[in-house]
Design a protein around this motif. Structure first.
Motif, PDB file in Angstrom:
ATOM      1  N   LEU A  32    -109.670  29.415  54.453  1.00 25.33           N
ATOM      2  CA  LEU A  32    -110.919  30.154  54.628  1.00 25.33           C
ATOM      3  C   LEU A  32    -111.752  29.604  55.773  1.00 25.33           C
ATOM      4  O   LEU A  32    -112.420  30.359  56.490  1.00 25.33           O
ATOM      5  N   THR A  33    -111.722  28.291  55.944  1.00 31.48           N
ATOM      6  CA  THR A  33    -112.498  27.684  57.027  1.00 31.48           C
ATOM      7  C   THR A  33    -111.952  28.075  58.393  1.00 31.48           C
ATOM      8  O   THR A  33    -112.709  28.429  59.310  1.00 31.48           O
ATOM      9  N   ARG A  34    -110.640  28.075  58.518  1.00 26.85           N
ATOM     10  CA  ARG A  34    -110.033  28.310  59.823  1.00 26.85           C
ATOM     11  C   ARG A  34    -110.014  29.790  60.219  1.00 26.85           C
ATOM     12  O   ARG A  34    -110.135  30.118  61.400  1.00 26.85           O
ATOM     13  N   ILE A  35    -109.846  30.690  59.257  1.00 25.02           N
ATOM     14  CA  ILE A  35    -109.777  32.103  59.641  1.00 25.02           C
ATOM     15  C   ILE A  35    -111.161  32.696  59.907  1.00 25.02           C
ATOM     16  O   ILE A  35    -111.261  33.818  60.406  1.00 25.02           O
ATOM     17  N   GLN A  36    -112.216  31.945  59.608  1.00 23.35           N
ATOM     18  CA  GLN A  36    -113.553  32.463  59.860  1.00 23.35           C
ATOM     19  C   GLN A  36    -113.787  32.680  61.362  1.00 23.35           C
ATOM     20  O   GLN A  36    -114.615  33.496  61.760  1.00 23.35           O
ATOM     21  N   ARG A  37    -113.032  31.964  62.188  1.00 23.79           N
ATOM     22  CA  ARG A  37    -113.124  32.169  63.634  1.00 23.79           C
ATOM     23  C   ARG A  37    -112.387  33.427  64.072  1.00 23.79           C
ATOM     24  O   ARG A  37    -112.605  33.924  65.182  1.00 23.79           O
ATOM     25  N   LEU A  38    -111.493  33.917  63.214  1.00 25.79           N
ATOM     26  CA  LEU A  38    -110.648  35.056  63.578  1.00 25.79           C
ATOM     27  C   LEU A  38    -111.072  36.362  62.916  1.00 25.79           C
ATOM     28  O   LEU A  38    -110.797  37.441  63.452  1.00 25.79           O
ATOM     29  N   ILE A  39    -111.719  36.259  61.750  1.00 27.50           N
ATOM     30  CA  ILE A  39    -112.099  37.450  60.995  1.00 27.50           C
ATOM     31  C   ILE A  39    -113.589  37.354  60.669  1.00 27.50           C
ATOM     32  O   ILE A  39    -114.036  36.351  60.107  1.00 27.50           O
ATOM     33  N   PRO A  40    -114.367  38.393  60.967  1.00 26.13           N
ATOM     34  CA  PRO A  40    -115.820  38.318  60.771  1.00 26.13           C
ATOM     35  C   PRO A  40    -116.250  38.575  59.329  1.00 26.13           C
ATOM     36  O   PRO A  40    -117.002  39.508  59.046  1.00 26.13           O
ATOM     37  N   TYR A  41    -115.791  37.748  58.406  1.00 28.08           N
ATOM     38  CA  TYR A  41    -116.198  37.961  57.018  1.00 28.08           C
ATOM     39  C   TYR A  41    -117.495  37.205  56.716  1.00 28.08           C
ATOM     40  O   TYR A  41    -117.788  36.178  57.310  1.00 28.08           O
ATOM     41  N   GLN A  42    -118.254  37.727  55.779  1.00 27.28           N
ATOM     42  CA  GLN A  42    -119.468  37.069  55.292  1.00 27.28           C
ATOM     43  C   GLN A  42    -119.300  36.620  53.841  1.00 27.28           C
ATOM     44  O   GLN A  42    -119.850  35.610  53.439  1.00 27.28           O
ATOM     45  N   PHE A  43    -118.553  37.405  53.084  1.00 25.04           N
ATOM     46  CA  PHE A  43    -118.294  37.088  51.684  1.00 25.04           C
ATOM     47  C   PHE A  43    -116.790  36.869  51.529  1.00 25.04           C
ATOM     48  O   PHE A  43    -115.984  37.560  52.159  1.00 25.04           O
ATOM     49  N   CYS A  44    -116.445  35.945  50.708  1.00 21.10           N
ATOM     50  CA  CYS A  44    -115.017  35.689  50.504  1.00 21.10           C
ATOM     51  C   CYS A  44    -114.772  35.075  49.140  1.00 21.10           C
ATOM     52  O   CYS A  44    -115.548  34.226  48.678  1.00 21.10           O
ATOM     53  N   THR A  45    -113.710  35.527  48.504  1.00 25.10           N
ATOM     54  CA  THR A  45    -113.219  34.868  47.297  1.00 25.10           C
ATOM     55  C   THR A  45    -111.696  34.828  47.369  1.00 25.10           C
ATOM     56  O   THR A  45    -111.067  35.656  48.041  1.00 25.10           O
ATOM     57  N   VAL A  46    -111.131  33.869  46.689  1.00 24.34           N
ATOM     58  CA  VAL A  46    -109.682  33.832  46.455  1.00 24.34           C
ATOM     59  C   VAL A  46    -109.514  33.792  44.945  1.00 24.34           C
ATOM     60  O   VAL A  46    -110.036  32.900  44.273  1.00 24.34           O
ATOM     61  N   THR A  47    -108.825  34.780  44.427  1.00 24.55           N
ATOM     62  CA  THR A  47    -108.676  34.913  42.981  1.00 24.55           C
ATOM     63  C   THR A  47    -107.247  34.637  42.564  1.00 24.55           C
ATOM     64  O   THR A  47    -106.305  34.850  43.336  1.00 24.55           O
ATOM     65  N   ARG A  48    -107.138  34.177  41.341  1.00 23.73           N
ATOM     66  CA  ARG A  48    -105.824  33.870  40.784  1.00 23.73           C
ATOM     67  C   ARG A  48    -105.674  34.618  39.463  1.00 23.73           C
ATOM     68  O   ARG A  48    -106.586  34.619  38.638  1.00 23.73           O
ATOM     69  N   PHE A  49    -104.517  35.232  39.276  1.00 20.50           N
ATOM     70  CA  PHE A  49    -104.259  36.001  38.070  1.00 20.50           C
ATOM     71  C   PHE A  49    -103.077  35.397  37.328  1.00 20.50           C
ATOM     72  O   PHE A  49    -102.000  35.218  37.884  1.00 20.50           O
ATOM     73  N   ASP A  50    -103.290  35.084  36.072  1.00 20.27           N
ATOM     74  CA  ASP A  50    -102.254  34.500  35.226  1.00 20.27           C
ATOM     75  C   ASP A  50    -101.793  35.566  34.235  1.00 20.27           C
ATOM     76  O   ASP A  50    -102.510  35.906  33.301  1.00 20.27           O
ATOM     77  N   GLU A  51    -100.593  36.093  34.469  1.00 14.80           N
ATOM     78  CA  GLU A  51    -100.111  37.176  33.617  1.00 14.80           C
ATOM     79  C   GLU A  51     -99.829  36.698  32.198  1.00 14.80           C
ATOM     80  O   GLU A  51    -100.001  37.452  31.238  1.00 14.80           O
ATOM     81  N   GLU A  52     -99.391  35.461  32.052  1.00 20.20           N
ATOM     82  CA  GLU A  52     -99.057  34.970  30.712  1.00 20.20           C
ATOM     83  C   GLU A  52    -100.283  34.913  29.814  1.00 20.20           C
ATOM     84  O   GLU A  52    -100.244  35.335  28.660  1.00 20.20           O
ATOM     85  N   SER A  53    -101.377  34.388  30.349  1.00 16.70           N
ATOM     86  CA  SER A  53    -102.589  34.264  29.541  1.00 16.70           C
ATOM     87  C   SER A  53    -103.513  35.467  29.689  1.00 16.70           C
ATOM     88  O   SER A  53    -104.415  35.663  28.866  1.00 16.70           O
TER      89      SER A  53
END
Length: 215
Positions: free
Chosen positions: A31-52
């Protein structure tokens, strides 16, 4: 020259991501490095656990500020969107004001969100989660931005999967070491018990022999 520079920066992003071991470090580097390449202001990275059936944020950022969030719940209608993400579909929402329904609104819970993209994290046909980039103005992301996001998401998914495998291997080694310790303890206990039994039996035999000799 612009294309060469872009590929050089993507290469640096890939190297930085793959050089880390923990999920938090992987996501932070990406997220830190791509901020120079993509003009995002909001960002999340989500994880989905199908088992639980649980969903959680690996990272959440507003502008340059990182904040902590906990698990979040999915609505029944969200599961159809997840199936599309598993198939590698990238969601591109150019203007939230122009759409009555937007996919997976829970992954970017920002009130000023106007446009966003949801990029799946898939590694070796295994769906891990998504990288979600947003902005407070419409049409924020170009086709080049989306291509860059997909490239980074692929490397992030690979690194996260490797980190999971590394953690499982570490836990397996810990269990093996614990098992070896218990085995050694059991062997030592058995040796002491055997020595005690031999000592007692030998003592009884010598006592009986002394009594017989005295008679």
């Amino acid at each position: 020259e612009k294309t060469i520079q872009l590929f050089a920066e993507l290469h640096e992003v890939d190297r930085a991501i793959l050089a880390t071991n923990s999920p938090d470090a992987i996501v932070d580097e990406a997220l830190t490095r791509i901020q120079r390449l993509i003009p995002y202001q909001f960002c999340t990275v989500t994880r989905f656990d199908e088992e639980s059936g649980q969903s959680s944020f690996l990272a959440a950022r507003f502008m340059n500020e990182t904040f902590s969030t906990g698990p979040f719940s999915l609505e029944r209608s969200d599961y159809e969107d997840l199936e599309r993400l598993k198939a590698g579909k990238v969601y591109i929402i150019e203007d939230t004001f122009a759409k009555c329904e937007t996919p997976l609104p829970s992954v970017l819970p920002f009130p000023k969100l106007r446009s966003y993209i949801i990029v799946p994290l898939v590694s070796q046909s295994t769906f891990i989660g998504s990288m979600n980039l947003g902005a407070s103005f419409p049409n924020a992301f170009s086709s080049e931005n989306i291509d860059v996001a997909c490239e980074v998401a692929n490397q992030m998914a690979l690194a996260l999967r490797n980190a999971d495998l590394f953690e499982k291997l570490r836990q397996a080694n810990q269990r093996l070491q614990l098992l070896n310790q218990k085995l050694l303890q059991a062997q030592e206990t058995e040796k002491r018990n055997l020595a005690r039994e031999l000592h007692d039996e030998m003592g009884q035999a010598l006592t009986a022999l002394r009594i017989q000799l005295e008679e």
